[in-house]
Design an enzyme around this catalytic site. Structure first.
Site, PDB file in Angstrom:
ATOM      1  CG  HIS A  14      23.082  15.369 -10.790  1.00 22.63           C
ATOM      2  ND1 HIS A  14      22.781  15.578  -9.463  1.00 22.63           N
ATOM      3  CD2 HIS A  14      24.213  14.624 -10.788  1.00 22.63           C
ATOM      4  CE1 HIS A  14      23.693  14.995  -8.703  1.00 22.63           C
ATOM      5  NE2 HIS A  14      24.576  14.390  -9.498  1.00 22.63           N
ATOM      6  CG  HIS A  16      29.093  12.983 -11.410  1.00 18.91           C
ATOM      7  ND1 HIS A  16      29.641  13.535 -10.271  1.00 18.91           N
ATOM      8  CD2 HIS A  16      27.818  12.644 -11.086  1.00 18.91           C
ATOM      9  CE1 HIS A  16      28.728  13.524  -9.300  1.00 18.91           C
ATOM     10  NE2 HIS A  16      27.611  12.990  -9.764  1.00 18.91           N
ATOM     11  CE  LYS A  99      25.056  17.450  -5.062  1.00 17.85           C
ATOM     12  NZ  LYS A  99      25.347  16.405  -6.007  1.00 17.85           N
ATOM     13  CG  HIS A 136      24.144  13.314  -2.141  1.00 19.47           C
ATOM     14  ND1 HIS A 136      24.496  12.527  -3.215  1.00 19.47           N
ATOM     15  CD2 HIS A 136      23.803  12.457  -1.152  1.00 19.47           C
ATOM     16  CE1 HIS A 136      24.383  11.250  -2.885  1.00 19.47           C
ATOM     17  NE2 HIS A 136      23.975  11.187  -1.623  1.00 19.47           N
ATOM     18  CG  HIS A 174      20.830  11.904  -6.936  1.00 20.54           C
ATOM     19  ND1 HIS A 174      20.593  11.998  -5.590  1.00 20.54           N
ATOM     20  CD2 HIS A 174      22.112  12.298  -7.118  1.00 20.54           C
ATOM     21  CE1 HIS A 174      21.686  12.427  -4.982  1.00 20.54           C
ATOM     22  NE2 HIS A 174      22.616  12.613  -5.895  1.00 20.54           N
ATOM     23  CG  ASP A 246      24.068  11.008 -10.023  1.00 18.98           C
ATOM     24  OD1 ASP A 246      25.166  11.575 -10.152  1.00 18.98           O
ATOM     25  OD2 ASP A 246      23.773  10.340  -9.015  1.00 18.98           O
TER      26      ASP A 246
HETATM   27  O1  DOR Z   1      26.173   7.045  -7.558  1.00 17.01           O
HETATM   28  C1  DOR Z   1      26.707   8.125  -7.366  1.00 17.01           C
HETATM   29  N1  DOR Z   1      27.885   8.451  -7.919  1.00 17.01           N
HETATM   30  N2  DOR Z   1      26.109   8.996  -6.543  1.00 17.01           N
HETATM   31  C2  DOR Z   1      26.716  10.127  -6.172  1.00 17.01           C
HETATM   32  O2  DOR Z   1      26.149  10.844  -5.398  1.00 17.01           O
HETATM   33  C3  DOR Z   1      28.086  10.453  -6.616  1.00 17.01           C
HETATM   34  C4  DOR Z   1      28.390   9.784  -7.862  1.00 17.01           C
HETATM   35  C5  DOR Z   1      29.860   9.836  -8.208  1.00 17.01           C
HETATM   36  O3  DOR Z   1      30.436  10.920  -8.185  1.00 17.01           O
HETATM   37  O4  DOR Z   1      30.424   8.795  -8.541  1.00 17.01           O
HETATM   38 ZN    ZN Z   2      25.845  12.967  -8.733  1.00 21.22          ZN
END
Ligand code: DOR
Ligand code: ZN
Length: 350
Positions: A14, A16, A99, A136, A174, A246
């Protein structure tokens, strides 16, 4: 005393990586990992096969900036109220998973799903194709307290999805509560990712003695007992709990404003944090299962043949990374990070 540890190359289930000006710097921070499930919550979100292909190409361009790097992005499709079974058919060629963001649950989820019941034909098509659903797991009903949104989601939303589409493989992302750990243990065809930050901080580290915006994420960190349940699951023997960072970078400008963004930027130090935790629990021998093999098994991927070596030494310096949009602060777990991945591109210059 153990001061080196060699394990199969880990994956991040997971992640970003963002886009645009910060993509290159952020991607470099994840190159300890062999593969990662890439979150699609860009602006605009990655909602069809063409957008997935284009985003994957931008990530590969960023990877190629580091000589010798090998990293495979495992792409995901962002589900919306407009996603159809045909969207899934087209995306299946380029996506490992899709997702589900309940609309307005978190960062860039405004285009997420409002009517989850209406998504049933899409979920059925995913089950037929063996495509994993990443969720999520928080309700967006603002009458529910922020600390209860995950636990309420389990009964109100997740249990009905499970009974409507029992063949669907689901990863509850998460997890942050003891309740979620218990739910996943009881449910067939399910797994959960656990982040490094949810394993090492609780809400006291966010709020006691001053508010710490860099510890603010969603799902919000909960009570100490919840964290302990997550640690027991991560360091225990149940194959359905595996690592997903995450890692969610935001520039300091976005984190430190009067309405700070949710997300902890952990990827460059995640393996060091996990090694510290597993060592303290006397479970270093389970780190490979948590970070390198269980996730691959759930997703039906072969584990990596190559390895990484973690070495223990002086604490890693936690300087922010520089990006064209401004600095991004690295997550600080509240203890010195003495484990690091040997020759890590993620920690170059630190
Ligand atoms: O803390 C987080 N940041 N939780 C999420 O679900 C999204 C993520 C984000 O994209 O910044
Ligand atoms: Zn995330």
């Amino acid at each position: 005393m153990t001061d080196t540890l060699t394990i199969r190359r880990p994956d991040d289930y997971h992640l970003h990586l963002r886009d645009g000006a910060i993509l290159a710097a952020v991607t470099k921070g994840s190159l300890d990992f062999g593969r990662a499930i890439i979150m699609p919550n860009l602006v605009p979100p990655v909602v069809d096969a063409a957008m997935v292909r284009a985003y994957r190409a931008r990530i590969m361009d960023a990877v190629s900036l580091t000589p010798g790097a090998s990293f495979e992005p495992l792409m995901t499709l962002y589900l919306t109220d407009d996603t159809t079974p045909a969207t899934i058919d087209a995306a299946a060629e380029v996506c490992t998973a899709a997702k589900l963001y309940p609309a307005h649950a978190t960062t860039n989820s405004a285009s997420g799903v409002n009517d989850i019941d209406a998504l049933t034909p899409v979920l059925e098509r995913m089950a037929e194709r063996g495509m994993v659903l990443c969720i999520h797991g928080e309700v967006t009903d603002h009458s529910v307290d922020i600390f209860d949104r995950e636990a309420v989601f389990l009964e109100r939303v997740l249990a009905p999805i499970r009974s409507r589409v029992p063949g669907l493989k689901i990863v509850l992302e998460h997890v942050s509560t003891r309740a979620a750990v218990a739910f996943v243990k009881e449910a067939p065809n399910m797994a959960a990712t656990i982040t490094a930050h949810h394993l090492v901080i609780d809400r006291n580290d966010l709020l006691a003695g001053g508010i710490r915006p860099h510890n603010y994420c969603l799902p919000i960190v909960k009570r100490r007992e919840d964290r302990e349940a997550l640690v027991a699951a991560a360091t225990g023997d149940d194959d359905r709990f595996f690592f997903g960072s995450d890692s969610a970078p935001h520039t300091d400008m976005k984190k430190l404003g009067c309405c700070g963004a949710a997300g902890c930027f952990t990827a460059p130090v995640a393996m060091g944090i996990l090694a510290h935790l597993f060592e303290n629990k006397g479970r270093l021998g389970t780190l490979e299962a948590f970070a390198s093999t269980r996730g691959a098994a759930f997703y039906g991927l072969a584990p990596h043949d190559d390895t990484i070596t973690l070495v223990k030494g002086d604490p890693v310096a936690l300087e922010p990374i520089a990006t064209p949009d401004g600095p991004i602060t690295l997550f600080n777990p509240g203890f010195p990070i003495t484990w690091r991945v040997e020759n890590s591109p993620a920690l170059d210059g630190r």
